[in-house]
Design an enzyme around this catalytic site. Structure first.
Site, PDB file in Angstrom:
ATOM      1  N   HIS A 192      44.645  31.452  32.338  1.00 11.46           N
ATOM      2  CA  HIS A 192      45.924  32.172  32.312  1.00 11.46           C
ATOM      3  C   HIS A 192      45.989  33.208  31.201  1.00 11.46           C
ATOM      4  O   HIS A 192      46.443  34.327  31.397  1.00 11.46           O
ATOM      5  CB  HIS A 192      47.072  31.191  32.089  1.00 11.46           C
ATOM      6  N   CYS A 220      34.290  44.500  44.295  1.00 10.51           N
ATOM      7  CA  CYS A 220      35.498  44.250  43.500  1.00 10.51           C
ATOM      8  C   CYS A 220      35.297  43.218  42.393  1.00 10.51           C
ATOM      9  O   CYS A 220      36.257  42.784  41.775  1.00 10.51           O
ATOM     10  CB  CYS A 220      36.657  43.832  44.401  1.00 10.51           C
TER      11      CYS A 220
HETATM   12  C1  PEP Z   1      34.738  37.782  42.874  1.00 15.16           C
HETATM   13  O1  PEP Z   1      34.397  36.624  43.081  1.00 15.16           O
HETATM   14  O2  PEP Z   1      33.948  38.696  42.522  1.00 15.16           O
HETATM   15  C2  PEP Z   1      36.146  38.186  43.014  1.00 15.16           C
HETATM   16  C3  PEP Z   1      36.515  39.441  42.877  1.00 15.16           C
HETATM   17  O3  PEP Z   1      37.049  37.220  43.241  1.00 15.16           O
HETATM   18  P1  PEP Z   1      37.656  36.252  42.123  1.00 15.16           P
HETATM   19  O4  PEP Z   1      37.270  36.795  40.779  1.00 15.16           O
HETATM   20  O5  PEP Z   1      39.111  36.254  42.346  1.00 15.16           O
HETATM   21  O6  PEP Z   1      36.993  34.966  42.447  1.00 15.16           O
END
Ligand code: PEP
Ligand code: MG
Length: 585
Positions: free
Chosen positions: A191, A504
């Protein structure tokens, strides 16, 4: 002077005085009372609970105003816990039975509830335990006449140092007075890291011992880019960091000024830069930093901050806010990525033994159809108001994506039957964040309209390294040739089938990888909003041809050391001498 290195989770340098947050500051009186004194103590308990509830409600309202509806819901959850008779009754029983003062009964009972959660041994229960400790502090503050919701009423700017910060502490602090954070434990997804990044406060977590090393009032330096924390630095070091701080902040201000322009390489290739968000309230920051939209909306934060399953309207209102703030720009809503360390363990009768390989993300959604369909309905309804894409997380086999698509079609049909307006051209995509999905990208490309490569998980599953465990953090790297090969093959498969592909994971926001990612063929990146100006600047400095040469060269290496050294050298060559920014990895 002492220096520690932790995990840098939010960029920037701060120098300030320590404000320690911890339970140790409180001295609970261990006193017995006369038998006729129990009534008085019971009354004190009730008054303290009620006052703590009022405090939390005030915090909730303020948070709602400053950060929005979702982050405020954590206080609603805490109010619910304080109203729960199963928490208060054992305290009352204890006073009547053992004839102890209210403080003692409260501290003991909260401690035993927190210990029970901690003993369950998962991160989710650890989170619950820290919620309980947070509430314990609030009730004790009231009882001991020291209303130390002190984080909300700081009267000078400070650097918070804690073993761990609870969600309510983080969201409830007066951010105009909080310069930065350093905590003993935590990872990128805890968090405190999320809130620190969202509000752009420098932070370092996972520092192991920091809370034991400092006293209130100590001078401290936090370097949220390097992950360095220095306690009681020498005068020379303070001078040095002050200089770096002013260089970094004027450089960041300059970057932001140029953020409005396009992300185009010097040979004229446009790159789309989008923002990753957890709450719709982060959208203005995406736009101010020059993002063209949202490439990843992590909707599970709706669950994580409210502590209850959101209703269709909760979902809808959040998505509608996002659509409206984006005014026609891209919005990729990722369905609930619950499980592993997030939320589901506390719902389970038996916590999973290996939750990262267990019932998480799309698997959890497909086993909890009612909640999943509720979310899909809200997404489709919000899509009536503007362009929305839907993305499924952690897909590891084609049956999952087919099932998810079928459910989406069912929900759309239901909306038609109910005569409820909804979007009917919602693009469907999936995260590629599991090696099996990356290896089978060709098969998946017949199922979806876009891929988003999630390197945060792809790295952890390919290298078998827990992304949140600081003990193996040195093994966790996007420069792994294995990971790069997987990324390359996903892009190749997507191109062949003319499926859009973006990335991402956190590497999208790290300049050391920018040329490599462009060279591998990526033209869309989604990243933490505050990094957009920097990545845009790198893009504007390079040609695609050069990036492709870099990608080819990287393809010949077989160790991550070689990859990192090479990428670092190449970045240095084009870096005009930025203070600190470009070469960090
Ligand atoms: C990832 O796994 O790269 C992603 C963008 O999702 P999260 O960080 O929310 O798991
Ligand atoms: Mg992921």
């Amino acid at each position: 002077m002492e220096q520690l290195t932790g995990i840098p989770v939010s960029s920037g340098i701060v120098i300030g005085r320590v404000f320690r947050v911890g339970r140790a500051e409180q001295r609970v009186p261990h006193r017995h009372i006369e038998s006729d004194g129990a009534g008085e103590e019971l009354k004190r308990v009730d008054l303290a609970f009620e006052a703590a509830i009022t405090d939390l409600q005030t915090l909730r309202d303020r948070t709602r105003e400053e950060l929005g509806e979702e982050p405020a819901k954590i206080f609603e959850f805490h109010v619910g816990l304080l109203r729960d008779p199963s928490l208060r009754q054992p305290i009352r029983d204890r006073i009547e039975r053992d004839l102890v003062v209210a403080e003692w009964a409260v501290a003991d009972e909260f401690r035993s509830v927190a210990d029970r959660f901690s003993a369950m041994g998962s991160e989710v229960f650890a989170q619950k335990a820290s919620d309980i400790i947070d509430l314990d502090r609030r009730v004790l503050d009231q009882l001991m006449g020291e209303n130390t919701s002190r984080l909300a009423t700081l009267n000078e700017p400070v650097v918070i140092v804690a073993h761990e910060l609870t969600p309510s502490q983080t969201a409830g602090m007066d951010r105009s007075k909080v310069l930065g954070f350093a905590t003993d434990i935590g990872g990128r997804t805890s968090h405190v890291s999320i809130v620190a990044r969202a509000v752009d406060i420098p932070a370092v977590v996972g520092c192991h011992q920091i809370s034991r090393m400092v006293e209130n009032g100590d001078q401290i330096i936090i370097d949220g880019d390097a992950g360095t924390v220095i306690v009681n630095p020498s005068e020379e070091l303070v001078e040095e960091y002050l200089k770096r701080q002013s260089q970094v902040s004027s450089y960041r201000a300059e970057l932001r000024r140029t953020a409005v322009g396009e992300a185009v390489t010097t040979d004229g290739v446009s790159i789309k830069l989008l923002g990753n968000i957890e709450f719709p309230d982060e959208i203005p920051s995406v736009l101010e930093n020059g993002g063209e939209g949202v490439g990843l909306y992590r909707t599970e934060f709706l669950y994580l901050t409210s502590g209850h399953e959101p209703t269709e309207d909760d979902h809808y209102q959040a998505y509608l806010t996002a659509v409206r703030l984006l005014e026609g720009r891209t919005l990729v809503i990722r369905t609930q990525d619950l499980g592993a360390d997030k939320y589901t363990q506390e719902q389970a009768e038996e916590p999973e033994r290996n939750p990262f390989l267990g019932c998480r993300s799309i698997r959890y959604s497909l086993q909890n159809l009612a909640g999943f369909k509720t979310q899909l309905r809200a997404i489709l309804r919000a899509a009536a108001e503007g362009p929305v894409k839907v993305m499924f997380p952690l897909v590891s086999n084609v049956m999952e994506i087919r099932q998810a698509k079928m459910l989406l079609a069912d929900v759309a049909e239901e909306l038609v039957e109910d005569g409820i307006p909804h979007g009917d051209d919602v693009e469907i995509g999936m995260m590629v964040e599991v090696p099996s999905a990356a290896l089978m990208a060709r098969a998946f490309s017949s199922e979806v309209e876009f891929f988003s490569i999630g390197t945060n998980d792809l790295i952890q599953y390919t290298l078998a390294v827990d992304r949140g465990n600081e003990r193996v953090a040195n093994l966790y790297t996007g420069a792994s040739p294995a990971v790069i090969q997987l990324i390359k093959s996903v892009i190749r498969a997507a191109r062949r089938k003319k499926v859009d592909v973006s990335l991402c994971g956190e590497v999208a926001g790290e300049p050391i990888y920018t040329m490599l990612l462009l060279g591998l063929g990526l033209r869309t990146l989604s990243l933490v909003p505050t990094q957009i100006p920097l990545i845009k600047t790198v893009i504007r400095t390079v040609t695609i041809q050069h990036c492709e040469r870099i990608a080819r060269k990287v393809g010949t290496f077989d160790s991550e050391r070689q990859v990192l050294n090479y990428l670092r050298d190449e970045l240095r060559k084009i870096d005009p001498g930025s203070p600190g920014g470009w070469t960090a990895d």
